[in-house]
Scaffold this motif. Sequence first.
Motif, PDB file in Angstrom:
ATOM      1  N   PRO A   7       0.812  -1.231   0.000  1.00 34.90           N
ATOM      2  CA  PRO A   7       0.000   0.000   0.000  1.00 34.90           C
ATOM      3  C   PRO A   7       0.842   1.276   0.000  1.00 34.90           C
ATOM      4  CG  PRO A   7      -0.872  -1.572   1.589  1.00 34.90           C
ATOM      5  CD  PRO A   7       0.445  -2.112   1.128  1.00 34.90           C
ATOM      6  N   VAL A   8       1.919   1.287   0.789  1.00 29.68           N
ATOM      7  CA  VAL A   8       2.768   2.484   0.846  1.00 29.68           C
ATOM      8  C   VAL A   8       3.435   2.727  -0.513  1.00 29.68           C
ATOM      9  CG1 VAL A   8       4.873   3.456   1.859  1.00 29.68           C
ATOM     10  CG2 VAL A   8       3.163   2.375   3.332  1.00 29.68           C
ATOM     11  N   TYR A   9       3.933   1.667  -1.157  1.00 32.02           N
ATOM     12  CA  TYR A   9       4.565   1.801  -2.469  1.00 32.02           C
ATOM     13  C   TYR A   9       3.540   2.257  -3.509  1.00 32.02           C
ATOM     14  CZ  TYR A   9       7.454   0.557  -6.537  1.00 32.02           C
ATOM     15  OH  TYR A   9       8.177   0.591  -7.692  1.00 32.02           O
ATOM     16  N   GLY A  10       2.313   1.714  -3.422  1.00 27.97           N
ATOM     17  CA  GLY A  10       1.262   2.142  -4.345  1.00 27.97           C
ATOM     18  C   GLY A  10       0.965   3.618  -4.197  1.00 27.97           C
ATOM     19  N   LEU A  11       0.944   4.105  -2.960  1.00 24.59           N
ATOM     20  CA  LEU A  11       0.712   5.537  -2.728  1.00 24.59           C
ATOM     21  C   LEU A  11       1.873   6.368  -3.257  1.00 24.59           C
ATOM     22  CD1 LEU A  11      -0.780   5.409   0.888  1.00 24.59           C
ATOM     23  CD2 LEU A  11      -2.011   5.918  -1.236  1.00 24.59           C
ATOM     24  N   GLU A  12       3.105   5.846  -3.129  1.00 22.86           N
ATOM     25  CA  GLU A  12       4.267   6.542  -3.684  1.00 22.86           C
ATOM     26  C   GLU A  12       4.154   6.689  -5.200  1.00 22.86           C
ATOM     27  OE1 GLU A  12       7.875   4.593  -2.597  1.00 22.86           O
ATOM     28  OE2 GLU A  12       7.721   5.107  -0.467  1.00 22.86           O
ATOM     29  N   LEU A  13       3.524   5.690  -5.844  1.00 25.12           N
ATOM     30  CA  LEU A  13       3.344   5.737  -7.299  1.00 25.12           C
ATOM     31  C   LEU A  13       2.163   6.617  -7.706  1.00 25.12           C
ATOM     32  CD1 LEU A  13       3.916   1.954  -8.170  1.00 25.12           C
ATOM     33  CD2 LEU A  13       5.528   3.836  -8.488  1.00 25.12           C
ATOM     34  N   GLY A  14       1.404   7.115  -6.724  1.00 27.00           N
ATOM     35  CA  GLY A  14       0.261   7.975  -7.018  1.00 27.00           C
ATOM     36  C   GLY A  14      -1.002   7.230  -7.374  1.00 27.00           C
ATOM     37  N   ALA A  15      -1.174   6.005  -6.866  1.00 28.87           N
ATOM     38  CA  ALA A  15      -2.336   5.193  -7.203  1.00 28.87           C
ATOM     39  C   ALA A  15      -3.615   5.774  -6.607  1.00 28.87           C
ATOM     40  CB  ALA A  15      -2.141   3.761  -6.693  1.00 28.87           C
ATOM     41  N   SER A  16      -4.696   5.756  -7.395  1.00 25.83           N
ATOM     42  CA  SER A  16      -6.019   6.144  -6.901  1.00 25.83           C
ATOM     43  C   SER A  16      -6.563   5.020  -6.022  1.00 25.83           C
ATOM     44  CB  SER A  16      -6.962   6.363  -8.085  1.00 25.83           C
ATOM     45  OG  SER A  16      -7.183   5.127  -8.762  1.00 25.83           O
ATOM     46  N   PRO A  17      -7.642   5.268  -5.256  1.00 26.47           N
ATOM     47  CA  PRO A  17      -8.210   4.190  -4.444  1.00 26.47           C
ATOM     48  C   PRO A  17      -8.574   2.948  -5.256  1.00 26.47           C
ATOM     49  CG  PRO A  17      -9.112   6.286  -3.724  1.00 26.47           C
ATOM     50  CD  PRO A  17      -8.287   6.564  -4.953  1.00 26.47           C
TER      51      PRO A  17
END
Length: 368
Positions: A7-17
């Motif tokens: 989840p943290v890496y996904g947020l770093e990539l700018g992923a939407s919900p």
Amino acid sequence: MLLVTVPVYGLELGASPLMLGVILSSQYLLPFLLAIPLGGVVARHGGRVTLLAGALVMTAGLLLMQILPGYYGLIGGQLLIGLAHLQMVLSAQTIISSLATGPKLESYFGWYSTWLSGGQVVGPLLAGGWIQWAGGVDNLFLVMAGIALLGWLSGLALTGDATLGISVTRKQTGFRAQAGLIRKNTGVQVSIAITVAGMFALGVYGSYLPVYLDSLEMSAVMIGVLVSVRSGVSMVIRPFIPKIISAVGGREKATILALCTLSGGLICMGFAGNAPVIGLLSVLVGLGGGLTQPLSMVVLAESVEREQRSGALGMRLMANRAVHFVAPLMFGAVLGVSGFRLSFGLSGLFIALVVVVLMWLQGRQRFR
């Protein structure tokens, strides 16, 4: 460690919900499709071979995440890791299910799931600490690959029945055989119902609690600590599962109580805005989850013959992974339009609905 890192890496990539839901769900796609066939493979070749193979596939998935940055590496690695985890868990459960029956089997599965929770306690703490220290995910997937190889080395020590397969046919382990069991065997139906409710709760909790905590601007270390609370509580209570079942008056009552605890913890999670309250609710989720999964395995193992056991466990894991695949997508879609309160609330209500179904099944044929 992946519970925090992905989840943290996904947020770093700018992923939407919704994109985050796709990333988190991808780990469970191949297990959903291949769980029952792999049950037959485990039965024929023994648990040791598939356990070792799973550790190597998991290492490959983690290396892919490290080598290929971005969404492609993340989703590709998640697919391989999901398949590997299925192989390893199915192998372990098959080995343990052949060791005993009754309270002794409850104790064995309690200890198995205790150590499983132990990894889920230590993992988020290590991942959160690494992310805080390194300022991001950095080489964390490489570290995890090394840990997966340690799992492969420990699997080499398995001996005895774990190395032996049995002669089974497709009629005993295939899709039709499992469809027949789920149609006619109440114990299997009860086990699947418990699994669906428990895994839905843990799938939502594990996938989106780090995102929720990040939205509350908590540090990576605090996120790791709060994610670990649930696993820690599950780990502590699991060795005492036979005593808990006896104290509350049997498996039926223990199961209903555990699922109600899960439901209440999730419903209230979206209304909690500080670490102490979230920690308390995580304790409730840990208590419920700590009881449900060993109970579902024991009920299933005692409801089928040995030749059917690996296939039936594969079917249970197929339901497990199907829920893990769907839950983040559903939660992500609701979250995108309504926020955390409604998303967590609806998740808890779904578990309450499964409790009603379970009580109906138990009314048809009581299980011990």
